[in-house]
Design an enzyme around this catalytic site. Structure first.
Site, PDB file in Angstrom:
ATOM      1  NE  ARG A 217      -7.105  15.940 -62.584  1.00  0.00           N
ATOM      2  CZ  ARG A 217      -6.876  14.328 -63.541  1.00  0.00           C
ATOM      3  NH1 ARG A 217      -5.827  13.886 -63.311  1.00  0.00           N
ATOM      4  NH2 ARG A 217      -7.585  14.033 -64.352  1.00  0.00           N
TER       5      ARG A 217
ATOM      6  CD  GLN B 151      -5.452   6.273 -66.346  1.00  0.00           C
ATOM      7  OE1 GLN B 151      -5.429   5.504 -67.326  1.00  0.00           O
ATOM      8  NE2 GLN B 151      -4.770   7.309 -65.423  1.00  0.00           N
TER       9      GLN B 151
ATOM     10  NE  ARG C 165      -6.825   6.502 -59.382  1.00  0.00           N
ATOM     11  CZ  ARG C 165      -7.217   7.763 -60.227  1.00  0.00           C
ATOM     12  NH1 ARG C 165      -6.430   8.547 -59.975  1.00  0.00           N
ATOM     13  NH2 ARG C 165      -7.422   6.775 -61.589  1.00  0.00           N
TER      14      ARG C 165
ATOM     15  CG  HIS D 213      -0.467  11.229 -59.460  1.00  0.00           C
ATOM     16  ND1 HIS D 213       0.220  11.772 -59.850  1.00  0.00           N
ATOM     17  CD2 HIS D 213      -1.874  10.107 -60.388  1.00  0.00           C
ATOM     18  CE1 HIS D 213      -0.315  11.969 -61.274  1.00  0.00           C
ATOM     19  NE2 HIS D 213      -1.126  10.656 -61.684  1.00  0.00           N
TER      20      HIS D 213
ATOM     21  CG  ASP E  11       2.652  10.569 -69.575  1.00  0.00           C
ATOM     22  OD1 ASP E  11       3.079  10.764 -68.865  1.00  0.00           O
ATOM     23  OD2 ASP E  11       0.879  10.339 -69.449  1.00  0.00           O
TER      24      ASP E  11
ATOM     25  CD  GLU F 270       3.553  11.353 -61.457  1.00  0.00           C
ATOM     26  OE1 GLU F 270       2.766   9.949 -61.472  1.00  0.00           O
ATOM     27  OE2 GLU F 270       2.616  12.296 -62.187  1.00  0.00           O
TER      28      GLU F 270
END
EC number: 5.1.3.15
Length: 290
Positions: A58, A82, A87, A159, A204, A267
């Site tokens: 995070r 997702q 990652r 990201h 978002d 991003e």
């Protein structure tokens, strides 16, 4: 020469001209989780972020591949979690590939990708990820090669979590005016009418087909001075994200809970559709942060 330190899980590269300028990368996810420029941290990292390989980090710069979000339509991508498996995989550190600006490289392929997740995606591929530490910038570049005999489809996204030393309410994002958007909260499409995109609530939002000649910048509201700048290569889209109060409270690995005041994700990626990469071909892209 640049100083490099490697452990079983982490690589730290220090700039040869300034020992206070460095980048630290977790091998799990090849996640850059610290970039210090003259001693000042440029990236935001949750104090509850997992750096033990148990889950994606995070904060920092997680890598999104081969799916953005949760794909529900593609034959193979729909079975991935997702944001795909990049990652969630342990990348191989390949060492320094350029002495100045010092640049390190990581590699991911079907052989070292997360064993459980890669079962859902039956292609051969090689990703080479270069991280260049400049005196005043950080450049992250990716080369994706299709080693299969058939084409495959994918998304890519950096990201990136920027550290906002001042409060988020004192900055705005510039360079997105008149761009097509998709709001992930409301589900509605629109056109960005504001030259100054302010963050005063949960945001978002996807910005689609943004001209790569247009730099995206985070600026101080009062002085218009640059806080962060972004140059994109072959990344036509951008996501702007800040979870604000309620969303932050609901994420177990987001700490401190008022950390939303000091972070902003901008991003760059290719997410408005899937890239189709033909057999034995290569796709390249980069972000240059200054």
């Amino acid at each position: 020469m640049a100083s490099i330190k490697e452990t079983s899980s982490i690589v730290t590269l220090t700039h040869p001209d300034n020992k206070e300028t460095s980048v630290t990368i977790l091998k799990y996810g090849a996640t850059v989780y610290s970039w210090k420029r003259e001693g000042v941290e440029q990236l935001w990292l949750s104090s509850a972020a997992k750096l033990d390989g148990s889950k994606p980090v995070r904060g920092g710069i997680p890598l999104v591949f081969p799916a953005f979000g949760k794909n529900t339509t593609d034959k193979y991508l729909k079975d991935l979690p997702q944001h795909g498996f990049a990652r969630n995989s342990n990348w191989t550190f390949k060492g320094i590939v350029r002495s100045y600006p010092p640049t390190v490289q990581f590699e991911l392929n079907e052989g070292n990708a997360n064993r459980e997740l890669i079962k859902a995606w039956p292609y051969k591929f090689t990703i080479l990820y270069n991280i260049e530490l400049g005196y005043d910038h950080l450049k992250t570049s990716v080369d994706i090669r299709n080693e299969s005999d058939v084409p495959f489809d994918f998304n890519w996204l950096f990201h990136t979590y920027y550290n906002i030393q001042d409060s988020i309410e004192n900055v705005y994002v510039h360079g997105l005016e008149n761009q097509a958007t998709h709001d992930n909260i409301t589900g509605k499409a629109a056109v960005e009418k504001n030259a100054e995109v302010i963050i005063d609530r949960e945001v978002d939002r996807r910005y689609l087909n943004v001209d790569v000649k247009e730099n995206i910048t985070i600026l101080n509201k009062k002085t218009n001075q640059l806080v962060h700048g972004l140059i994109r290569e072959n990344l036509s889209d951008a996501v702007v994200w800040n979870p604000w109060i309620k969303k932050s409270a609901g994420m177990g690995d987001f700490e401190p809970k008022d950390g939303y005041k000091n972070m902003l994700c901008v991003e760059p990626g290719h997410i408005h559709d899937l890239v189709t990469l033909r057999a034995k071909q290569k796709w390249s892209a980069s972000q240059y942060m200054y």
